[in-house]
Design a protein around this motif. Structure first.
Motif, PDB file in Angstrom:
ATOM      1  N   LYS A  57       1.784   7.338  -6.582  1.00 12.00           N
ATOM      2  CA  LYS A  57       0.398   7.831  -6.761  1.00 12.00           C
ATOM      3  C   LYS A  57       0.764   9.583  -7.243  1.00 12.00           C
ATOM      4  O   LYS A  57       1.273  10.045  -7.609  1.00 12.00           O
ATOM      5  N   SER A  58       1.776   9.464  -5.808  1.00 10.71           N
ATOM      6  CA  SER A  58       2.435  10.169  -5.136  1.00 10.71           C
ATOM      7  C   SER A  58       3.680  11.126  -6.374  1.00 10.71           C
ATOM      8  O   SER A  58       3.633  11.979  -6.853  1.00 10.71           O
ATOM      9  N   GLU A  73       2.077   1.480  -2.996  1.00 14.76           N
ATOM     10  CA  GLU A  73       1.268   2.137  -4.854  1.00 14.76           C
ATOM     11  C   GLU A  73       0.795   3.488  -4.465  1.00 14.76           C
ATOM     12  O   GLU A  73       0.746   4.753  -4.494  1.00 14.76           O
ATOM     13  N   GLU A  74       1.362   4.100  -2.519  1.00 16.86           N
ATOM     14  CA  GLU A  74       0.838   5.613  -2.887  1.00 16.86           C
ATOM     15  C   GLU A  74       2.125   6.664  -2.882  1.00 16.86           C
ATOM     16  O   GLU A  74       1.914   7.609  -3.841  1.00 16.86           O
ATOM     17  N   MET A  91       0.581  -1.378  -0.076  1.00 17.06           N
ATOM     18  CA  MET A  91       0.200  -0.349   0.322  1.00 17.06           C
ATOM     19  C   MET A  91       1.114   1.114   0.096  1.00 17.06           C
ATOM     20  O   MET A  91       0.101   1.937  -1.239  1.00 17.06           O
ATOM     21  N   ALA A  92       2.035   0.679   0.629  1.00 14.42           N
ATOM     22  CA  ALA A  92       2.905   2.747   0.449  1.00 14.42           C
ATOM     23  C   ALA A  92       3.848   2.556  -0.487  1.00 14.42           C
ATOM     24  O   ALA A  92       3.558   3.703  -1.004  1.00 14.42           O
TER      25      ALA A  92
END
Length: 126
Positions: free
Chosen positions: A113-114, A109-110, A106-107
């Protein structure tokens, strides 16, 4: 081939070989009879010794077989118990690792995106 058949063949061959040597050697009749008696008594002793060793071997094999029948199932049960205990002890650890892996995914993926958002914001308009 059975062991008893093999040993019978072996003894028969030895006796035949001994008889052939005794009868083919040039000697007088009394010497031949004397040698034959000596050889036959020697072979009888050796044959009885072989029989004793075979019976001893049979007893050892029977004892080993009996011991294996009792020890092998116990060892298998002990191994199964050890595996179950290991699975019980490592279950929570596996769950924690799975949770950590999910958090890392999840980190990532974030972060992707960032980074993609930053690239859009900083890219020059054409």
């Amino acid at each position: 081939m059975k062991a008893s058949t093999f040993f019978i063949g072996l003894v028969t061959g030895v006796v035949a070989g001994t008889a052939t040597v005794l009868f083919s050697t040039p000697q007088s009749g009394s010497d031949l009879r004397s040698n034959f008696k000596t050889a036959s008594s020697d072979w009888k002793e050796k044959l009885s010794e072989v029989k004793f060793q075979i019976s001893d071997l049979k007893e050892s094999i029977a004892g080993l077989s009996k011991e294996a029948k009792t020890k092998v199932p116990q060892t298998i049960d002990d191994l199964k118990e050890s595996v179950q205990e290991w699975q019980t002890k490592t279950g929570p650890i596996q769950e924690n690792l799975q949770t950590e892996i999910t958090s890392i995914q999840m980190a990532l993926e974030e972060l992707e995106k960032s980074l993609a958002k930053n690239q859009k914001d900083t890219s020059p308009a054409i």
